[in-house]
Scaffold this motif. Structure first.
Motif, mmCIF file in Angstrom:
data_model
loop_
_atom_site.group_PDB
_atom_site.id
_atom_site.type_symbol
_atom_site.label_atom_id
_atom_site.label_comp_id
_atom_site.label_asym_id
_atom_site.label_seq_id
_atom_site.Cartn_x
_atom_site.Cartn_y
_atom_site.Cartn_z
ATOM 1 N N LEU A 78 0.981 -1.147 0.054
ATOM 2 C CA LEU A 78 0.030 -0.024 0.061
ATOM 3 C C LEU A 78 0.674 1.280 -0.087
ATOM 4 C CD1 LEU A 78 -2.869 1.399 0.068
ATOM 5 C CD2 LEU A 78 -2.826 0.870 2.482
ATOM 6 N N ALA A 79 1.738 1.230 0.724
ATOM 7 C CA ALA A 79 2.907 2.321 0.793
ATOM 8 C C ALA A 79 3.711 2.770 -0.517
ATOM 9 C CB ALA A 79 3.986 2.252 1.753
ATOM 10 N N GLU A 80 3.570 1.830 -1.414
ATOM 11 C CA GLU A 80 4.125 1.918 -2.914
ATOM 12 C C GLU A 80 3.069 2.330 -3.913
ATOM 13 O OE1 GLU A 80 5.597 -2.002 -3.468
ATOM 14 O OE2 GLU A 80 7.259 -1.851 -2.120
ATOM 15 N N VAL A 81 1.685 2.679 -3.466
ATOM 16 C CA VAL A 81 0.855 3.111 -4.679
ATOM 17 C C VAL A 81 1.219 4.598 -4.746
ATOM 18 C CG1 VAL A 81 -1.455 3.589 -4.903
ATOM 19 C CG2 VAL A 81 -0.961 1.385 -3.720
ATOM 20 N N ASP A 82 1.314 4.796 -6.075
ATOM 21 C CA ASP A 82 1.560 6.222 -6.624
ATOM 22 C C ASP A 82 0.379 6.988 -6.806
ATOM 23 O OD1 ASP A 82 0.659 5.220 -8.978
ATOM 24 O OD2 ASP A 82 2.901 4.915 -9.832
ATOM 25 N N LEU A 83 0.690 8.161 -6.797
ATOM 26 C CA LEU A 83 -0.515 9.306 -7.456
ATOM 27 C C LEU A 83 -1.242 8.974 -8.634
ATOM 28 C CD1 LEU A 83 -1.899 11.931 -6.543
ATOM 29 C CD2 LEU A 83 -0.158 13.178 -7.589
ATOM 30 N N ALA A 84 -0.387 8.520 -9.581
ATOM 31 C CA ALA A 84 -1.073 8.280 -10.895
ATOM 32 C C ALA A 84 -2.389 7.210 -10.649
ATOM 33 C CB ALA A 84 -0.010 7.938 -11.986
ATOM 34 N N HIS A 85 -1.739 6.202 -9.777
ATOM 35 C CA HIS A 85 -2.680 5.048 -9.686
ATOM 36 C C HIS A 85 -4.036 5.602 -8.920
ATOM 37 C CE1 HIS A 85 -4.114 0.932 -9.211
ATOM 38 N NE2 HIS A 85 -4.456 1.464 -7.970
ATOM 39 N N ALA A 86 -3.733 6.309 -8.011
ATOM 40 C CA ALA A 86 -4.836 6.840 -7.081
ATOM 41 C C ALA A 86 -5.800 7.745 -8.025
ATOM 42 C CB ALA A 86 -4.239 7.769 -5.874
ATOM 43 N N VAL A 87 -5.348 8.681 -8.792
ATOM 44 C CA VAL A 87 -5.896 9.409 -9.544
ATOM 45 C C VAL A 87 -6.825 8.610 -10.551
ATOM 46 C CG1 VAL A 87 -5.774 11.178 -11.336
ATOM 47 C CG2 VAL A 87 -4.467 11.570 -9.442
ATOM 48 N N ASP A 88 -6.114 7.681 -11.165
ATOM 49 C CA ASP A 88 -6.808 6.736 -11.994
ATOM 50 C C ASP A 88 -7.770 5.962 -11.550
ATOM 51 O OD1 ASP A 88 -5.197 7.706 -14.151
ATOM 52 O OD2 ASP A 88 -3.659 6.086 -14.054
ATOM 53 N N GLU A 89 -8.116 5.796 -10.308
ATOM 54 C CA GLU A 89 -9.022 5.021 -9.639
ATOM 55 C C GLU A 89 -10.488 5.666 -9.988
ATOM 56 O OE1 GLU A 89 -9.483 2.568 -7.375
ATOM 57 O OE2 GLU A 89 -7.521 1.766 -7.288
ATOM 58 N N GLY A 90 -10.575 6.951 -10.246
ATOM 59 C CA GLY A 90 -11.813 7.519 -11.131
ATOM 60 C C GLY A 90 -12.561 7.927 -9.677
ATOM 61 N N GLU A 91 -12.020 8.019 -8.405
ATOM 62 C CA GLU A 91 -12.955 8.547 -7.405
ATOM 63 C C GLU A 91 -12.842 9.777 -6.973
ATOM 64 O OE1 GLU A 91 -13.702 5.572 -4.270
ATOM 65 O OE2 GLU A 91 -12.478 4.001 -5.445
ATOM 66 N N GLY A 92 -11.910 10.626 -7.731
ATOM 67 C CA GLY A 92 -11.487 12.094 -7.480
ATOM 68 C C GLY A 92 -10.617 12.390 -6.608
ATOM 69 N N PHE A 93 -9.646 11.362 -6.177
ATOM 70 C CA PHE A 93 -8.564 11.413 -5.429
ATOM 71 C C PHE A 93 -7.620 12.460 -6.035
ATOM 72 C CE2 PHE A 93 -9.508 6.833 -4.380
ATOM 73 C CZ PHE A 93 -10.396 7.167 -3.266
#
Length: 98
Positions: A78-93
């Motif tokens: 979990l600590a390795e998840v990058d911003l691009a992945h969080a944004v690409d989740e499509g939940e407005g992160f």
């Protein structure tokens, strides 16, 4: 008309507002990534998905609304998840912390 009945089903969240939001994000192209925990696959005794897997996305009514294809599978802490992945989740992160 093409028959996609042989494809597995992809359900984002439980039926209701969150699923509706996520399906809308898939359809408008803002959700291009998703996340699951390894333990979920272990508990369900399921294999991890593989690149090329196609699934039918269903809405809250159980109606197929899109076909998606797995283009990458990554295992990361979990600590390795990058911003691009969080944004690409499509939940407005807008941050990984969200």
């Amino acid at each position: 008309m093409t028959d996609f009945s042989s494809l597995p089903i992809c359900e984002f969240a439980f039926p209701g507002p969150l699923r509706d939001q996520l399906v809308a994000a898939v359809l408008d192209g803002s959700k291009t990534s998703t996340t699951a925990t390894l333990i979920e696959y272990e508990i369900e005794q399921e294999e991890l998905p593989s690149v090329g897997l196609q699934e039918v996305v269903v809405d809250s009514a159980g109606k197929g609304v899109a076909i998606i294809e797995m283009t990458e599978v990554r295992q990361a802490r979990l600590a390795e998840v990058d911003l691009a992945h969080a944004v690409d989740e499509g939940e407005g992160f807008t941050t990984v912390a969200q």
